[in-house]
Enzyme design. Structure first.
Site, PDB file in Angstrom:
ATOM      1  N   GLU A   1      -9.117  -1.424   6.163  1.00 22.90           N
ATOM      2  CA  GLU A   1      -7.949  -1.643   7.016  1.00 22.90           C
ATOM      3  C   GLU A   1      -8.363  -1.598   8.486  1.00 22.90           C
ATOM      4  O   GLU A   1      -8.012  -2.460   9.279  1.00 22.90           O
ATOM      5  CB  GLU A   1      -6.924  -0.548   6.717  1.00 22.90           C
TER       6      GLU A   1
ATOM      7  N   SER B  84       1.433   6.618   2.470  1.00 23.62           N
ATOM      8  CA  SER B  84       2.173   7.601   3.272  1.00 23.62           C
ATOM      9  C   SER B  84       3.369   8.170   2.512  1.00 23.62           C
ATOM     10  O   SER B  84       4.010   7.477   1.719  1.00 23.62           O
ATOM     11  CB  SER B  84       2.685   6.960   4.552  1.00 23.62           C
TER      12      SER B  84
ATOM     13  N   GLN C  15       0.863  -1.191   0.000  1.00 20.62           N
ATOM     14  CA  GLN C  15       0.000   0.000   0.000  1.00 20.62           C
ATOM     15  C   GLN C  15       0.896   1.237   0.000  1.00 20.62           C
ATOM     16  O   GLN C  15       1.646   1.450   0.955  1.00 20.62           O
ATOM     17  CB  GLN C  15      -0.849  -0.049   1.275  1.00 20.62           C
ATOM     18  N   GLY C  16       0.816   2.036  -1.062  1.00 17.62           N
ATOM     19  CA  GLY C  16       1.679   3.219  -1.182  1.00 17.62           C
ATOM     20  C   GLY C  16       0.893   4.484  -0.912  1.00 17.62           C
ATOM     21  O   GLY C  16       0.535   5.203  -1.854  1.00 17.62           O
TER      22      GLY C  16
ATOM     23  N   SER D 199       4.711  -1.353   4.115  1.00 14.55           N
ATOM     24  CA  SER D 199       4.845  -2.732   4.577  1.00 14.55           C
ATOM     25  C   SER D 199       4.891  -3.667   3.370  1.00 14.55           C
ATOM     26  O   SER D 199       4.108  -3.487   2.427  1.00 14.55           O
ATOM     27  CB  SER D 199       3.647  -3.115   5.454  1.00 14.55           C
TER      28      SER D 199
ATOM     29  N   GLU E  87      -4.580   9.143  17.790  1.00 12.47           N
ATOM     30  CA  GLU E  87      -5.147  10.505  17.817  1.00 12.47           C
ATOM     31  C   GLU E  87      -6.101  10.699  16.632  1.00 12.47           C
ATOM     32  O   GLU E  87      -7.196  11.247  16.771  1.00 12.47           O
ATOM     33  CB  GLU E  87      -4.028  11.568  17.758  1.00 12.47           C
TER      34      GLU E  87
END
Ligand SMILES: Cc1cc2nc3c(=O)[nH]c(=O)nc-3n(C[C@H](O)[C@H](O)[C@H](O)COP(=O)(O)OP(=O)(O)OC[C@H]3O[C@@H](n4cnc5c(N)ncnc54)[C@H](O)[C@@H]3O)c2cc1C
Length: 396
Positions: free
Chosen positions: A246, A131, A128-129, A163, A379
Site C-alpha cells: 500500500e 481498521s 481491505q478490512g 474503502s 505520525e
C-alpha cells in the site's frame, strides 16, 4: 539508476500508446463529472475489463494468473501512459495494488488461480478490512473474532473505514483467531466472500458528499478455513505485506493524477485573475506553482528509486513510508495552492453555478484531508522511518 528506457521498454510503451489511443473512452470526462458514484464505478469496472481483455492488466503479475509477466518498470510506464492519455483509472484499485500482490506473496497455488484473474478482470472487487473502532494506528489491537468450528471460521466483529466496502465482492479481513493472544500474535488473514450470510455493510458519508467507504459488521459469518491467507495465527506478517505494498505502490498512481491536475492549474493560471491580473503574472502565485512542480518532480524520481529497489529485492522496503509521507503531505499543500489561486469560485461544489471545472477543485481539497490518515497516518509513517530507516528505538 538508469532512467532511460531500454529498447524492450520502448517497444512496450509504443504498443501501449497505440492501444490506448484506440481504446481510451473519450466520454470519461462526462462520466467523471456527471455520474453518481455507483454509475461511475460501473463505468470504471467495464473499462478495467477492456484493459484486461487487451492484455494490459497486471503488467508485472505472472502470466500464469492472467498478468502480463513484464517488469515493474513496465508497470510504471503503464501507469504513466494511462495518465498521459487521460485514461480512466482502473476500478479494482485495492485488489490490484494491495491484495493481489499479497495473494501472490502468501497464497497457495489454488488461491492464486482462484482469485488473481478475477481481480485483474474486475469480475471481483476487493476491499481491505483491517481498521476497527479501537484498532487503527495500533492495528495489532484487532479484536474481530474468528474462532474455528470444524472446517469453518465463525467471524464476529466490526471493521470501519473500508474503502469500496459498498462495491466489494471480497474482503481481505484481519481477524483474531486466538482470543487469549495479545498484539501481533494470534491474528489470521482471511479472505471473506462479502455475500456470505451475516455480512452487513453500512456506508459512511464523507465531507466530500460521497460514501467512498463503509463500516462492515460480521454476525456469525461462516468462512471455510481454506480461505486463510498464510498460516492460521500468522496474519500479522501477511497484513504487513499488504501495508508495505500500500505504501510503496499508491504513490505511483497518485503522482500521475497530481501531474494532470497541476497541468490543468497551470492552464487556468492564464485566465483566472489574482490581484487584477492573470494568476500566471502574479509573482507570489508563480513562486507557489514553481514549488509544486519541483516537489512533484522529486516525488516522481523518489518513486522510481523505491520501485527500482522493489525490482531488485522483490519486497517493498520501509522507504515506502517516506513516499507515503511525501505524497500525502504534498497533495495537501498543492490543493491549498489551488484554492488560493482559484479563489472563491474554486470552493464551489459540483453543480453550483460558476464552479470551476464543475467543483473538482473543492472536492479534491476536501478529499486531500484524508490522505495523511489513510494507509497509515503521517505520525505512524514517521515512527516507521525513525525505527526501520534511522535505527532509532521503537516508539512504544
Ligand atoms: C480515506 C480513508 C480510507 C481508508 N480506507 C481504509 C480501508 O480501505 N481499510 C481499512 O482497514 N482502513 C482504512 N482506513 C483507515 C485508516 O487506516 C485509519 O484511519 C488509520 O490507520 C488511523 O487509524 P484511526 O483512524 O483509528 O486513528 P488513531 O489510530 O486513533 O489515531 C488518532 C491520532 O493519533 C495519532 N497516533 C496514534 N498512535 C500514535 C503513535 N504511536 N505515535 C504518534 N501518533 C499516534 C495518529 O497519527 C492520529 O493523528 C481509511 C482511512 C481513510 C481516511
Amino acid at each position: 539508476m538508469d532512467l532511460n528506457l531500454t529498447p524492450q521498454e520502448q517497444q512496450f510503451r509504443d504498443e501501449l500508446r497505440a492501444w490506448l489511443a484506440r481504446n481510451v473512452p473519450r466520454d470519461w470526462e462526462r462520466h467523471r463529472l456527471e455520474d453518481t458514484m455507483h454509475e461511475r464505478f460501473a463505468f470504471l469496472r467495464e473499462w478495467q475489463r477492456k484493459v484486461y481483455d487487451g492484455g494490459w492488466a497486471g503488467v508485472a503479475w505472472p502470466r500464469a494468473y492472467g498478468g502480463r509477466g513484464a517488469s515493474l518498470m513496465e508497470q510504471v510506464i503503464f501507469t504513466e501512459e494511462m495518465g498521459r492519455e487521460g485514461a480512466p483509472p482502473l476500478a479494482n484499485i485495492l485488489g490490484l495494488s494491495l491484495i493481489g500482490p499479497t495473494i501472490i506473496a502468501f497464497g497457495t497455488e489454488a488461491q492464486k488461480k482462484r482469485y488473481l484473474p478475477k481481480i485483474l478482470s474486475a469480475e471481483e472487487i476487493w476491499c481491505q478490512g483491517f481498521s476497527e473502532p479501537n484498532a487503527g494506528s495500533d492495528l495489532a489491537n484487532v479484536r474481530t473474532d474468528a474462532h474455528i468450528d470444524g472446517d469453518h471460521f465463525v467471524i464476529n466483529g466490526q471493521k470501519v473505514w473500508n474503502s469500496y466496502g459498498w462495491a466489494a465482492d471480497w474482503c481481505a479481513l484481519l481477524t483474531r483467531t486466538d482470543p487469549e493472544s495479545q498484539k501481533h500474535k494470534g491474528l489470521t488473514y482471511v479472505l471473506v466472500d462479502m455475500r456470505s450470510p451475516g455480512v452487513e455493510v453500512r456506508p459512511l458519508l464523507q465531507m466530500t458528499g460521497e460514501t467512498e467507504f463503509a463500516e462492515i459488521f460480521f454476525h456469525d459469518v461462516r468462512v471455510p478455513v481454506e480461505n486463510a491467507l498464510g498460516p492460521v495465527g500468522d496474519g500479522w506478517n501477511v497484513a504487513i505485506g499488504t501495508l508495505m505494498h500500500e505504501r510503496a505502490t499508491l504513490g505511483a498512481a497518485v503522482q500521475v493524477a497530481y501531474r494532470k491536475q497541476l497541468d490543468r492549474l497551470l492552464e487556468l493560471s492564464h485566465t483566472v485573475e489574482r490581484n487584477g491580473r492573470p494568476a500566471a503574472d502574479d509573482p507570489v502565485m508563480r513562486q507557489k506553482l514553481g514549488q509544486c512542480h519541483a516537489e512533484l518532480e522529486i516525488m516522481r524520481l523518489n518513486q522510481m528509486r523505491s520501485l527500482s529497489r522493489l525490482n531488485k529485492t522483490g519486497v517493498p522496503g520501509a522507504e515506502g513510508s517516506i513516499q507515503k509521507i511525501y505524497w500525502s503531505e504534498f497533495n495537501q499543500r498543492f490543493q491549498q495552492v489551488a484554492m488560493e489561486m482559484l479563489g472563491p469560485y474554486g470552493q464551489l461544489a459540483k453543480g453550483s453555478p460558476g464552479a470551476i471545472d464543475d467543483g473538482i477543485w473543492a472536492y479534491s481539497f476536501l478529499r486531500a484531508r484524508g490522505n495523511t490518515i489513510e494507509a497509515g497516518t503521517s505520525e505512524i509513517q514517521r515512527n516507521i522511518v525513525g525505527h526501520f530507516v534511522l535505527g532509532l528505538p521503537k516508539s512504544y
